[in-house]
Design a protein around this motif. Structure first.
Motif, PDB file in Angstrom:
ATOM      1  N   TRP A  36       0.868  -1.181   0.000  1.00 35.68           N
ATOM      2  CA  TRP A  36       0.000   0.000   0.000  1.00 35.68           C
ATOM      3  C   TRP A  36       0.898   1.221   0.000  1.00 35.68           C
ATOM      4  O   TRP A  36       1.801   1.337   0.842  1.00 35.68           O
ATOM      5  CB  TRP A  36      -0.918   0.019   1.212  1.00 35.68           C
ATOM      6  CG  TRP A  36      -1.991  -1.016   1.159  1.00 35.68           C
ATOM      7  CD1 TRP A  36      -1.958  -2.262   1.714  1.00 35.68           C
ATOM      8  CD2 TRP A  36      -3.257  -0.897   0.515  1.00 35.68           C
ATOM      9  NE1 TRP A  36      -3.143  -2.928   1.451  1.00 35.68           N
ATOM     10  CE2 TRP A  36      -3.955  -2.104   0.722  1.00 35.68           C
ATOM     11  CE3 TRP A  36      -3.892   0.121  -0.213  1.00 35.68           C
ATOM     12  CZ2 TRP A  36      -5.242  -2.331   0.222  1.00 35.68           C
ATOM     13  CZ3 TRP A  36      -5.165  -0.105  -0.700  1.00 35.68           C
ATOM     14  CH2 TRP A  36      -5.832  -1.324  -0.483  1.00 35.68           C
ATOM     15  N   ILE A  37       0.656   2.086  -0.944  1.00 34.05           N
ATOM     16  CA  ILE A  37       1.424   3.311  -1.102  1.00 34.05           C
ATOM     17  C   ILE A  37       0.425   4.458  -1.064  1.00 34.05           C
ATOM     18  O   ILE A  37      -0.674   4.361  -1.618  1.00 34.05           O
ATOM     19  CB  ILE A  37       2.184   3.290  -2.449  1.00 34.05           C
ATOM     20  CG1 ILE A  37       3.273   2.226  -2.415  1.00 34.05           C
ATOM     21  CG2 ILE A  37       2.793   4.646  -2.754  1.00 34.05           C
ATOM     22  CD1 ILE A  37       2.843   0.835  -2.811  1.00 34.05           C
ATOM     23  N   GLU A  88      -2.818  13.703   9.254  1.00 28.56           N
ATOM     24  CA  GLU A  88      -1.685  13.553   8.332  1.00 28.56           C
ATOM     25  C   GLU A  88      -1.721  12.237   7.561  1.00 28.56           C
ATOM     26  O   GLU A  88      -0.891  12.013   6.682  1.00 28.56           O
ATOM     27  CB  GLU A  88      -0.351  13.692   9.079  1.00 28.56           C
ATOM     28  CG  GLU A  88      -0.209  12.831  10.318  1.00 28.56           C
ATOM     29  CD  GLU A  88      -0.562  13.596  11.593  1.00 28.56           C
ATOM     30  OE1 GLU A  88      -1.572  14.350  11.589  1.00 28.56           O
ATOM     31  OE2 GLU A  88       0.176  13.426  12.587  1.00 28.56           O
ATOM     32  N   ASP A  89      -2.655  11.350   7.872  1.00 29.55           N
ATOM     33  CA  ASP A  89      -2.840  10.143   7.078  1.00 29.55           C
ATOM     34  C   ASP A  89      -3.691  10.400   5.837  1.00 29.55           C
ATOM     35  O   ASP A  89      -3.847   9.506   4.993  1.00 29.55           O
ATOM     36  CB  ASP A  89      -3.515   9.049   7.921  1.00 29.55           C
ATOM     37  CG  ASP A  89      -2.643   8.558   9.061  1.00 29.55           C
ATOM     38  OD1 ASP A  89      -3.180   8.351  10.179  1.00 29.55           O
ATOM     39  OD2 ASP A  89      -1.425   8.379   8.852  1.00 29.55           O
ATOM     40  N   THR A  90      -4.229  11.601   5.731  1.00 27.11           N
ATOM     41  CA  THR A  90      -5.045  11.946   4.573  1.00 27.11           C
ATOM     42  C   THR A  90      -4.222  11.848   3.290  1.00 27.11           C
ATOM     43  O   THR A  90      -3.151  12.445   3.178  1.00 27.11           O
ATOM     44  CB  THR A  90      -5.613  13.369   4.714  1.00 27.11           C
ATOM     45  OG1 THR A  90      -6.517  13.401   5.833  1.00 27.11           O
ATOM     46  CG2 THR A  90      -6.340  13.797   3.449  1.00 27.11           C
ATOM     47  N   ALA A  91      -4.716  11.052   2.340  1.00 29.59           N
ATOM     48  CA  ALA A  91      -3.990  10.817   1.092  1.00 29.59           C
ATOM     49  C   ALA A  91      -4.835   9.923   0.191  1.00 29.59           C
ATOM     50  O   ALA A  91      -5.862   9.377   0.622  1.00 29.59           O
ATOM     51  CB  ALA A  91      -2.655  10.136   1.362  1.00 29.59           C
ATOM     52  N   VAL A  92      -4.378   9.781  -1.031  1.00 30.87           N
ATOM     53  CA  VAL A  92      -4.899   8.728  -1.899  1.00 30.87           C
ATOM     54  C   VAL A  92      -4.036   7.492  -1.667  1.00 30.87           C
ATOM     55  O   VAL A  92      -2.800   7.572  -1.724  1.00 30.87           O
ATOM     56  CB  VAL A  92      -4.870   9.133  -3.387  1.00 30.87           C
ATOM     57  CG1 VAL A  92      -5.365   7.975  -4.254  1.00 30.87           C
ATOM     58  CG2 VAL A  92      -5.713  10.376  -3.614  1.00 30.87           C
ATOM     59  N   TYR A  93      -4.682   6.386  -1.374  1.00 29.84           N
ATOM     60  CA  TYR A  93      -3.985   5.139  -1.100  1.00 29.84           C
ATOM     61  C   TYR A  93      -4.084   4.222  -2.321  1.00 29.84           C
ATOM     62  O   TYR A  93      -5.187   3.956  -2.818  1.00 29.84           O
ATOM     63  CB  TYR A  93      -4.582   4.466   0.132  1.00 29.84           C
ATOM     64  CG  TYR A  93      -4.179   5.131   1.426  1.00 29.84           C
ATOM     65  CD1 TYR A  93      -4.660   6.390   1.764  1.00 29.84           C
ATOM     66  CD2 TYR A  93      -3.293   4.514   2.306  1.00 29.84           C
ATOM     67  CE1 TYR A  93      -4.283   7.014   2.938  1.00 29.84           C
ATOM     68  CE2 TYR A  93      -2.911   5.126   3.490  1.00 29.84           C
ATOM     69  CZ  TYR A  93      -3.403   6.376   3.790  1.00 29.84           C
ATOM     70  OH  TYR A  93      -3.010   7.001   4.959  1.00 29.84           O
ATOM     71  N   TYR A  94      -2.921   3.748  -2.759  1.00 34.59           N
ATOM     72  CA  TYR A  94      -2.839   2.876  -3.920  1.00 34.59           C
ATOM     73  C   TYR A  94      -2.373   1.487  -3.496  1.00 34.59           C
ATOM     74  O   TYR A  94      -1.443   1.340  -2.692  1.00 34.59           O
ATOM     75  CB  TYR A  94      -1.847   3.425  -4.937  1.00 34.59           C
ATOM     76  CG  TYR A  94      -2.211   4.764  -5.517  1.00 34.59           C
ATOM     77  CD1 TYR A  94      -1.771   5.947  -4.920  1.00 34.59           C
ATOM     78  CD2 TYR A  94      -2.997   4.864  -6.666  1.00 34.59           C
ATOM     79  CE1 TYR A  94      -2.100   7.185  -5.446  1.00 34.59           C
ATOM     80  CE2 TYR A  94      -3.322   6.093  -7.199  1.00 34.59           C
ATOM     81  CZ  TYR A  94      -2.873   7.251  -6.586  1.00 34.59           C
ATOM     82  OH  TYR A  94      -3.205   8.469  -7.113  1.00 34.59           O
ATOM     83  N   CYS A  95      -2.982   0.501  -4.089  1.00 36.09           N
ATOM     84  CA  CYS A  95      -2.567  -0.882  -3.898  1.00 36.09           C
ATOM     85  C   CYS A  95      -1.556  -1.237  -4.991  1.00 36.09           C
ATOM     86  O   CYS A  95      -1.728  -0.834  -6.152  1.00 36.09           O
ATOM     87  CB  CYS A  95      -3.809  -1.773  -4.000  1.00 36.09           C
ATOM     88  SG  CYS A  95      -3.485  -3.526  -3.976  1.00 36.09           S
TER      89      CYS A  95
END
Length: 115
Positions: A36-37, A88-95
């Motif tokens: 997960w990125i 600060e965990d707010t982001a788009v998460y990519y598999c």
């Protein structure tokens, strides 16, 4: 061509939890490493967590103790359990799926943590 379908993102308050899922379209899933990125606006992509085909895991320091990566090889699915979420965990998460050096990516799922 391997397809990855992510789900589970959304809006949550700080301190809350979300569980991301990534379903893969390959019968070779059990031989793949999964990761997960995430990418936040204006920031570089960050490897959040990774799990090898044998189940070994590693995490970014920023999420250790809060996030857990896992996999269900029978369902060709990887998961990211995110607890104690912070703004600060707010982001788009990519598999990401790594099949013997070939990399495939999901479309991304937005995670927004409000303060």
């Amino acid at each position: 061509q391997v397809q990855l379908v992510e789900s589970g993102g959304g809006l949550v308050q700080a301190g809350g939890s979300l569980r991301l899922s990534c379903a893969a379209s390959t019968r070779m899933f059990g031989s793949c490493a999964m990761g997960w990125i995430r990418q936040a606006p204006g920031k570089q992509r960050e490897l959040v967590a990774r799990i090898t085909s044998s189940g070994g895991t590693n995490y970014a320091d920023s999420v250790k103790g809060r996030f857990t990566i896992s996999r269900d090889n029978a369902k060709n699915t990887a998961f990211l359990q995110m607890n104690s979420l912070k703004p600060e965990d707010t982001a788009v998460y990519y598999c990401n799926l790594d099949l013997f050096g070939l990399n495939y990516w999901g479309q991304g799922t937005q995670v927004t943590v409000s303060s």
